[in-house]
Design a protein around this motif. Structure first.
Motif, PDB file in Angstrom:
ATOM      1  N   ASP A   1       0.851  -1.188   0.000  1.00 34.52           N
ATOM      2  CA  ASP A   1       0.000   0.000   0.000  1.00 34.52           C
ATOM      3  C   ASP A   1       0.888   1.240   0.000  1.00 34.52           C
ATOM      4  O   ASP A   1       1.754   1.405   0.863  1.00 34.52           O
ATOM      5  CB  ASP A   1      -0.893  -0.018   1.252  1.00 34.52           C
TER       6      ASP A   1
ATOM      7  N   THR B   1      -5.117   6.824  -2.032  1.00 36.13           N
ATOM      8  CA  THR B   1      -6.288   6.260  -2.689  1.00 36.13           C
ATOM      9  C   THR B   1      -6.660   7.118  -3.888  1.00 36.13           C
ATOM     10  O   THR B   1      -6.657   8.349  -3.803  1.00 36.13           O
ATOM     11  CB  THR B   1      -7.477   6.172  -1.725  1.00 36.13           C
TER      12      THR B   1
ATOM     13  N   ASP C   1      -3.751   8.954   2.586  1.00 37.24           N
ATOM     14  CA  ASP C   1      -4.500   8.459   3.746  1.00 37.24           C
ATOM     15  C   ASP C   1      -4.253   9.301   4.992  1.00 37.24           C
ATOM     16  O   ASP C   1      -5.154   9.513   5.811  1.00 37.24           O
ATOM     17  CB  ASP C   1      -4.103   7.002   4.042  1.00 37.24           C
TER      18      ASP C   1
ATOM     19  N   THR D   1      -9.887   7.031   3.785  1.00 32.93           N
ATOM     20  CA  THR D   1      -9.888   6.675   2.367  1.00 32.93           C
ATOM     21  C   THR D   1      -9.678   5.174   2.154  1.00 32.93           C
ATOM     22  O   THR D   1      -9.936   4.655   1.073  1.00 32.93           O
ATOM     23  CB  THR D   1      -8.778   7.442   1.624  1.00 32.93           C
ATOM     24  N   LYS D   2      -9.200   4.470   3.180  1.00 32.68           N
ATOM     25  CA  LYS D   2      -8.941   3.035   3.033  1.00 32.68           C
ATOM     26  C   LYS D   2     -10.230   2.216   2.960  1.00 32.68           C
ATOM     27  O   LYS D   2     -10.218   1.069   2.520  1.00 32.68           O
ATOM     28  CB  LYS D   2      -8.087   2.528   4.196  1.00 32.68           C
TER      29      LYS D   2
END
Length: 336
Positions: A248, A252, A300, A307-308
């Protein structure tokens, strides 16, 4: 001297967004930035590759090819990378076949790709008609602008024109599906096999074997060379290096393609616009086949990690984007 990569194994994963597969004594073109980004994401793969980069490649180098050491290849994945690899290999006499798990060559309905001069140069070596067609379906002679969140212009330049003057090839912004179609149409129909899902790949002393699932039956294909161009969940890469979960990057992104006529913000031009502020970014390309592509991204850390979490539907997703970009006139105009 063009980029040269060497690999000791007949099975190799064509890393994310690469153009052509490297093999001993086969000099090939491989975009430098894309390769390094992929090798960084999957560091285990980098140990197999000896990579040499000519600083002057974009400006002067040309593809030089010796006699191929194999006569055929199986390419797993019918995306842009797999199709481009097939074109390059078939040009030098290798009988390359593409196997795609979907029932047809498709994808990228909600996105656009900007093909930089090194990509154009590679495709031009395979078939100059490809670049000509991509020019026709994309845009090149346009302005690139940096704007403030309210749309106020900060600076602009003719990026593609400057690139073409310096490197001999333009930057082409084209819809992903058009790029896929042009590449697939440049290949003979008999070398594209759709509906073939790769389920396993391994090698023995004589080469490599790929097992595909097609119409609930298992088909095995033996070949001296396998190229993995099967995306982020690559079966070929997993066979080589084991499970490597994606990392990650803490950001996002939401993206879409809409009709240009739906937006009326005064900052919109035929070309690209970008703005970034406080962990938020919006990038827009307008005017490709009457369409507007936008991509909004948020770090994030600037949104308490919210946003995750995936939105339950498009309505909620749109509300969240508008909330994240509150006060950004340009973002709100294109998202609404």
């Amino acid at each position: 001297m063009p980029n040269q990569c060497c690999c000791s194994s007949p099975v190799f994963s064509l890393l994310h967004h690469s153009v052509v597969f490297p093999y001993p004594d086969l000099r090939s073109i491989l975009p430098y930035q894309s390769f390094c980004r992929a090798a960084f994401r999957y560091p285990q793969s980098f140990s197999l590759v000896r990579f040499a980069m000519s600083e002057n490649y974009l400006g002067s180098a040309r593809l030089e090819v010796g006699k191929p050491v194999v006569d055929k290849a199986v390419i797993v994945g019918g995306g842009l990378g797999g199709l481009a690899a097939a074109l390059q290999l078939r040009k030098i006499g290798i009988d390359a076949h593409v196997y795609e798990r979907s029932s047809r060559i498709s994808g990228g309905q909600g996105t656009l790709i900007s093909l930089f001069p090194n990509g154009c140069k590679a495709l031009n070596e395979a078939d100059p008609e490809i670049v000509r067609k991509m020019r026709g379906f994309g845009i090149t002679d346009t302005v690139a602008s940096i704007v403030a969140p309210n749309g106020l212009q900060i600076g602009e330049w003719s990026l593609s024109t400057q690139m073409e003057k310096r490197y001999g090839q333009p930057m082409i912004s084209i819809m992903w599906w058009d790029a896929l179609r042009i590449l697939s149409e440049a290949l003979p129909e008999h070398c594209i096999h759709t509906g073939y899902e790769c389920i396993d790949v391994f090698q023995d002393d004589d080469g490599a074997i790929v097992n595909f699932r097609n119409n609930n039956e298992t088909n095995s294909v033996k070949t001296p060379l396998v190229i993995g161009a099967d995306g982020i969940h690559s079966i070929v890469r997993t066979a080589l290096f084991g499970e490597i979960p994606p990392r990650d990057n803490g950001r996002t992104m939401w993206r879409a393609v809409i009709d240009s006529s739906l937006c009326s913000h005064q900052a919109l031009i035929t070309g690209s616009l970008a703005t970034q502020f406080n962990g938020r970014t919006i990038f827009i390309v307008n005017g490709v086949q009457g369409k507007l592509y936008w991509a909004c991204s948020v770090e994030d850390t600037c949104c308490d990690g919210s946003t995750k979490f995936r939105s339950k539907d498009q309505k909620e997703m749109k509300e969240r984007i508008l909330e994240y970009f509150e006060g950004w006139d340009l973002a709100i105009d294109v998202v609404q």
